[in-house]
Design a protein around this motif. Sequence first.
Motif, PDB file in Angstrom:
ATOM      1  N   TRP A 197      -8.401  -0.655   2.209  1.00  0.00           N
ATOM      2  CA  TRP A 197      -8.186   0.013   0.927  1.00  0.00           C
ATOM      3  C   TRP A 197      -8.535  -0.933  -0.221  1.00  0.00           C
ATOM      4  O   TRP A 197      -7.805  -1.082  -1.185  1.00  0.00           O
ATOM      5  CB  TRP A 197      -6.728   0.489   0.819  1.00  0.00           C
ATOM      6  CG  TRP A 197      -6.429   1.507   1.869  1.00  0.00           C
ATOM      7  CD1 TRP A 197      -5.853   1.304   3.085  1.00  0.00           C
ATOM      8  CD2 TRP A 197      -6.737   2.916   1.812  1.00  0.00           C
ATOM      9  NE1 TRP A 197      -5.780   2.471   3.800  1.00  0.00           N
ATOM     10  CE2 TRP A 197      -6.304   3.485   3.047  1.00  0.00           C
ATOM     11  CE3 TRP A 197      -7.337   3.750   0.855  1.00  0.00           C
ATOM     12  CZ2 TRP A 197      -6.457   4.844   3.328  1.00  0.00           C
ATOM     13  CZ3 TRP A 197      -7.478   5.106   1.147  1.00  0.00           C
ATOM     14  CH2 TRP A 197      -7.040   5.626   2.373  1.00  0.00           C
ATOM     15  N   ARG A 198      -9.701  -1.562  -0.071  1.00  0.00           N
ATOM     16  CA  ARG A 198     -10.088  -2.630  -0.985  1.00  0.00           C
ATOM     17  C   ARG A 198     -10.079  -2.174  -2.447  1.00  0.00           C
ATOM     18  O   ARG A 198      -9.714  -2.942  -3.337  1.00  0.00           O
ATOM     19  CB  ARG A 198     -11.479  -3.132  -0.601  1.00  0.00           C
ATOM     20  CG  ARG A 198     -11.990  -4.329  -1.398  1.00  0.00           C
ATOM     21  CD  ARG A 198     -11.141  -5.575  -1.213  1.00  0.00           C
ATOM     22  NE  ARG A 198     -11.805  -6.769  -1.710  1.00  0.00           N
ATOM     23  CZ  ARG A 198     -11.172  -7.851  -2.136  1.00  0.00           C
ATOM     24  NH1 ARG A 198      -9.843  -7.913  -2.079  1.00  0.00           N
ATOM     25  NH2 ARG A 198     -11.828  -8.891  -2.581  1.00  0.00           N
ATOM     26  N   ASN A 227      -3.278  10.384  -5.283  1.00  0.00           N
ATOM     27  CA  ASN A 227      -2.408  10.782  -4.188  1.00  0.00           C
ATOM     28  C   ASN A 227      -1.061  10.090  -4.363  1.00  0.00           C
ATOM     29  O   ASN A 227      -1.020   8.903  -4.671  1.00  0.00           O
ATOM     30  CB  ASN A 227      -3.003  10.336  -2.854  1.00  0.00           C
ATOM     31  CG  ASN A 227      -3.909  11.393  -2.259  1.00  0.00           C
ATOM     32  OD1 ASN A 227      -4.120  12.436  -2.866  1.00  0.00           O
ATOM     33  ND2 ASN A 227      -4.453  11.106  -1.090  1.00  0.00           N
ATOM     34  N   MET A 256     -17.120   2.346  -6.605  1.00  0.00           N
ATOM     35  CA  MET A 256     -15.833   1.827  -6.139  1.00  0.00           C
ATOM     36  C   MET A 256     -15.206   0.903  -7.190  1.00  0.00           C
ATOM     37  O   MET A 256     -13.979   0.893  -7.378  1.00  0.00           O
ATOM     38  CB  MET A 256     -15.994   1.083  -4.809  1.00  0.00           C
ATOM     39  CG  MET A 256     -14.677   0.694  -4.161  1.00  0.00           C
ATOM     40  SD  MET A 256     -14.862  -0.317  -2.653  1.00  0.00           S
ATOM     41  CE  MET A 256     -14.573  -1.954  -3.334  1.00  0.00           C
ATOM     42  N   GLU A 262       1.137   9.109  -2.237  1.00  0.00           N
ATOM     43  CA  GLU A 262       1.466   8.034  -1.308  1.00  0.00           C
ATOM     44  C   GLU A 262       0.375   6.979  -1.292  1.00  0.00           C
ATOM     45  O   GLU A 262      -0.750   7.238  -0.898  1.00  0.00           O
ATOM     46  CB  GLU A 262       1.665   8.588   0.106  1.00  0.00           C
ATOM     47  CG  GLU A 262       3.045   9.191   0.261  1.00  0.00           C
ATOM     48  CD  GLU A 262       3.265   9.713   1.660  1.00  0.00           C
ATOM     49  OE1 GLU A 262       2.811   9.053   2.612  1.00  0.00           O
ATOM     50  OE2 GLU A 262       3.893  10.775   1.784  1.00  0.00           O
ATOM     51  N   PRO A 282      -1.488   3.898   0.189  1.00  0.00           N
ATOM     52  CA  PRO A 282      -1.558   3.391   1.565  1.00  0.00           C
ATOM     53  C   PRO A 282      -1.267   1.904   1.728  1.00  0.00           C
ATOM     54  O   PRO A 282      -1.039   1.447   2.829  1.00  0.00           O
ATOM     55  CB  PRO A 282      -2.993   3.711   1.994  1.00  0.00           C
ATOM     56  CG  PRO A 282      -3.751   3.914   0.731  1.00  0.00           C
ATOM     57  CD  PRO A 282      -2.783   4.358  -0.303  1.00  0.00           C
ATOM     58  N   ARG A 288      -9.457   9.672  -4.639  1.00  0.00           N
ATOM     59  CA  ARG A 288      -8.192  10.337  -4.268  1.00  0.00           C
ATOM     60  C   ARG A 288      -6.979   9.617  -4.826  1.00  0.00           C
ATOM     61  O   ARG A 288      -5.859  10.100  -4.694  1.00  0.00           O
ATOM     62  CB  ARG A 288      -8.081  10.426  -2.737  1.00  0.00           C
ATOM     63  CG  ARG A 288      -9.020  11.463  -2.151  1.00  0.00           C
ATOM     64  CD  ARG A 288      -8.812  11.698  -0.673  1.00  0.00           C
ATOM     65  NE  ARG A 288      -9.709  12.762  -0.234  1.00  0.00           N
ATOM     66  CZ  ARG A 288     -10.595  12.663   0.759  1.00  0.00           C
ATOM     67  NH1 ARG A 288     -10.689  11.529   1.450  1.00  0.00           N
ATOM     68  NH2 ARG A 288     -11.380  13.669   1.084  1.00  0.00           N
ATOM     69  N   TYR A 289      -7.197   8.444  -5.391  1.00  0.00           N
ATOM     70  CA  TYR A 289      -6.065   7.671  -5.919  1.00  0.00           C
ATOM     71  C   TYR A 289      -6.276   7.365  -7.396  1.00  0.00           C
ATOM     72  O   TYR A 289      -5.870   6.333  -7.891  1.00  0.00           O
ATOM     73  CB  TYR A 289      -5.888   6.388  -5.093  1.00  0.00           C
ATOM     74  CG  TYR A 289      -5.513   6.708  -3.666  1.00  0.00           C
ATOM     75  CD1 TYR A 289      -4.177   6.826  -3.288  1.00  0.00           C
ATOM     76  CD2 TYR A 289      -6.494   6.971  -2.724  1.00  0.00           C
ATOM     77  CE1 TYR A 289      -3.826   7.177  -1.999  1.00  0.00           C
ATOM     78  CE2 TYR A 289      -6.157   7.321  -1.418  1.00  0.00           C
ATOM     79  CZ  TYR A 289      -4.812   7.421  -1.063  1.00  0.00           C
ATOM     80  OH  TYR A 289      -4.470   7.774   0.209  1.00  0.00           O
ATOM     81  N   GLY A 290      -6.931   8.299  -8.059  1.00  0.00           N
ATOM     82  CA  GLY A 290      -7.176   8.140  -9.489  1.00  0.00           C
ATOM     83  C   GLY A 290      -8.503   7.457  -9.746  1.00  0.00           C
ATOM     84  O   GLY A 290      -8.833   6.469  -9.107  1.00  0.00           O
TER      85      GLY A 290
END
Lengths: 441, 441
Positions: free
Chosen positions: A124-125, A107, B198, A109, A111, B400-402
Amino acid sequence: MVKNLAALADGPVTVSGWVETVRDQKKVQFIVLRDESGAVQLVTPATRELVEDDPTSAAKLALTETISGLAHGSFVSVTGELKHDERVKLGGLEVKISALEVLSAANPETPIASDSSLDKRQDWRFLDLRNPKQNLIFKIQTTFLHAMREYWVDNDFIEIHTPKLMASASESRAELFEVEYFDTTAYLAQSPQFFKQMAQSAGFGKIFEVGPAFRADPSFTSRHATEFTSVDSEISWIDSHEDVMKLHEELIVAGFSAVKAKHGEAIKDLFDVEITVPATPFPRIPLAEAKQIIKERGYEVPRADDDMDPEGERQIAAYVRETYGHEFVFLTDYAASIRPFYHMRHADNPALTNSYDLIFNGVEISTGAQREHRVDVLEAQMRDKGMEPKELDFYLDFFRYGAPSHGGFGMGLARVLMLMLHESSIREVTYLFRGPTRLAP
Amino acid sequence: MVKNLAALADGPVTVSGWVETVRDQKKVQFIVLRDESGAVQLVTPATRELVEDDPTSAAKLALTETISGLAHGSFVSVTGELKHDERVKLGGLEVKISALEVLSAANPETPIASDSSLDKRQDWRFLDLRNPKQNLIFKIQTTFLHAMREYWVDNDFIEIHTPKLMASASESRAELFEVEYFDTTAYLAQSPQFFKQMAQSAGFGKIFEVGPAFRADPSFTSRHATEFTSVDSEISWIDSHEDVMKLHEELIVAGFSAVKAKHGEAIKDLFDVEITVPATPFPRIPLAEAKQIIKERGYEVPRADDDMDPEGERQIAAYVRETYGHEFVFLTDYAASIRPFYHMRHADNPALTNSYDLIFNGVEISTGAQREHRVDVLEAQMRDKGMEPKELDFYLDFFRYGAPSHGGFGMGLARVLMLMLHESSIREVTYLFRGPTRLAP
C-alpha cells in the motif's frame, strides 16, 4: 497551500488536502487537514439535531454528519475563516469551517497502520507515502539530485541518456534480465558503463546520467534491488582515479550542502538526524592498508579473494569516524583480480587497479575507476579474465579510433539516501521497490 | 580547454584533443585539434631529413614524421607557444608545436564520411558524435532539460523515479516488451502513467520525471523508437486540462529561453535555424474546430475514427503559423473514443475528454489530460472500453482511499529536439537510437 496560511491575515480562506485525523467531540469537531506542504487544524461547532426556529440548522446538521463520516485519507476542499491563535499547537492557527466539499471519499478501512510490516506497507505504498517522513525523503532526493545537476551544468558536463536495451551484457553474464525483442533477444542494462565510455571517444569530455539500472540479483538484503536509480559521471583527460575521487567528493558536498540548507531542520525533527556536510578531501586508504587496520582492530576479512566484506566496511568506517571524524572514506587500489577488465592497472604493479569504492557510514555506495583506454591493453586484460575480445568488439571499437584517458563512477542513489537518513533499508527510500518477489504495485 | 586559449596571453600552453585534420605541406605542417569546447590550429615547420651539424634535427624529423602519420581522430597532447594572429581564420590564434604526444592513435581508415548513410553513421555513432553539430545537439538537450528542472524545483515539484519493470501493461497490451523475471514475467513500462498518478494519491502534489519508456512498436518512421526519453509531469488540484496546458507552455518557454540564450548563435551557425521563444498563451483549438479549418483549406482527414493524422497536424500547424505566427498549437477536447480510459470526460458531453495534444512545427510532441480521479467513473470508463476493472485493481486502489483532482502530460524529448533544430529524424538527436532492427552499438 497549507504552508501559505501563516503569512495570511485573519479572514476568509480556502484550503484543500486529505483528512489526517478527525476528532468528533459532542459539541465541537476538529479535522487535521494535510497537503504536500503541511498540516492545519480545522474546527466547527457540532450541530446534532434540527432546530425548528433556525433555518440554517439543516445545513449545519449536514456538515456535522459529513465530518463524522469522513474517512482518513478523503480529499476535501474547505472554505472558512482563518484565525491566528497561539494556543493552537499545530502552527498557531486554525480555520473555522463554513463549507466543506468532499472531493474524493476514502474507503473507511485503511489497510495499513504505522506499525504495519515493511512488506505490507509496500503493498500500500501510496498510503505509506502520505506519511510526512516518507514525503520528506522524496523532497530530499529532489534537492540532492538538483544540486548535483547544478554542479554538472555549471561545469559544462553534458547529460546523456544511454539505452537500457542492449544486444549484450554490460557487466557480467550473471544477473542479466532477458527481453523478447522482436525476432531476437535483448538484455537490460546493468549499468551505463560501456555507453558512458563511448561518450569519451565521441569527444563529449564530461558527462552525467541519472537513470535506471537492472540486476537480476536474487538476494534479499537491505541494500539490493533488481531495479535501482544509478547516478553516473565520466570525465576525460584524467591522470588517475584521484581526479575521479575529486569530482566525486565535490558532487557529494554540493548535494549535502543543499540538503542541509533546505531540509536540515525538518530532517532533525522527523528523522532525529543531524546532516553533516563532509569536509574535503575525504580520507583515502588503500585497500591493503585498510585490511591491515581492521586486522589490528581484531577483524580479519573471511574471504578467499582480495575483496572487502560488509563487516570490514563497517569496521574501517568506525576507524575513520574515530580517527578523522569523517562519515566518508575512499578505499583505493583494489586488486585487479576482483575488478572488471576495463579498470586501468597500476603502471608499476599490474596486480592493482586505479580504482576505488566510496564507503558512507559503513556501506559501499559507489565504485569508481580510471578506465583502460589503450585497446591492446584492454584486449589483454579481457583475455586475462578469460573473456573473448570478439564478443565485445563493438565496445573495443570505441578505442580503435582514438580515445582520451578517462574515468568515472556509478553511485546508487537509494543507498546514499538510506545512509544519510539512517534508514534500515533502501526499500524505505525507493519510490516503488523492485525485488525478486516484488513487482507490484 | 581550447575555448580558454583566446583569453590567454602569448606564451607556453598545453592543449589536448583529437586530430580533426592534418595539412602536411612540404615546409610546414598544420593540425586542426578539437576538444569538446572548440578547435584550434597547431603549426610546426617540417623537417624532412637529418641535418648533420644540427643535434636537434633528429627530434624535429621524428615530430614531422609523427604528424605525417597522424590518423584523423587520434587523441594527442601538445605543448607549444600560443600566438594571437588575426590572419588565422580559426579563432585568430595558433599554437607553434614544441612537443606532441600521441595518447591514443586512431585506425587510419575511418569507416564513415560526412556523406555516409544515416544507418552507417548509427553503426559508428561514437565517430558521428564527434561532428560539432552532433555535439551541440547534446549540449542543447542538457540546457533544455536543466531549464525545465529549474522551473520544477523552483515551483516545489518533487522528482520521482517510477519503476520500468511492471507486473502489467501501462498503456495497452499491444507494443509491450516481455521480460523473464525470475519465475514470472515482467513488462517494460510504456509510460510512467499509472505511477505518476500514484504520486497524486500519495499527496505529492506536483511531480516530474525524465526517464526511459519502451514501446515494442515495429514501425520505422522518423518519429518512432522502441526506447525513448519521456518528459513527464503531473499536478494536483486542477480545474481542467487548461491548468496542465498552462504548466506545459511555461516549461516550454523556460526551456526555449535557456537554449536561445546559451546556444542561439551556435544553432544559427551550425543548423541555420533561428530559435524563437514562443509567446504565451499558445493558441488552443478544439480538435473538431481544427478539422473544420483544415477542411476549408482543402484537406479532409481520411480516417474512420475521430483522430487527426500526421498530414492534418501539418495542415493545422501551417494555419496557426499563418494566422498567429506561432510554432506551437494545443489541439484540445479529443473524442473519448480515441483516448485512454483514464482521461476525464466533459461533464456536459461524455463524448469529449479534457485532453490535448501539443503540436510543434506540425508534429505531435506530447499528450496531456485531466485524469479521472473518481473510482466509480474510472471503472465505468474501463468497461466502456471493453476492459475488465479487476485486471487493473492495483491502479484502481490508488483512487479508493481518496485522490485529488489532477492531470499532467508526457512529452517525447527527441521529438522536441528534432523539431527545434529542423532535423529529419529523431535518430539524429538520440544518443543511441533503438528500433526494431537496431539494438547496437
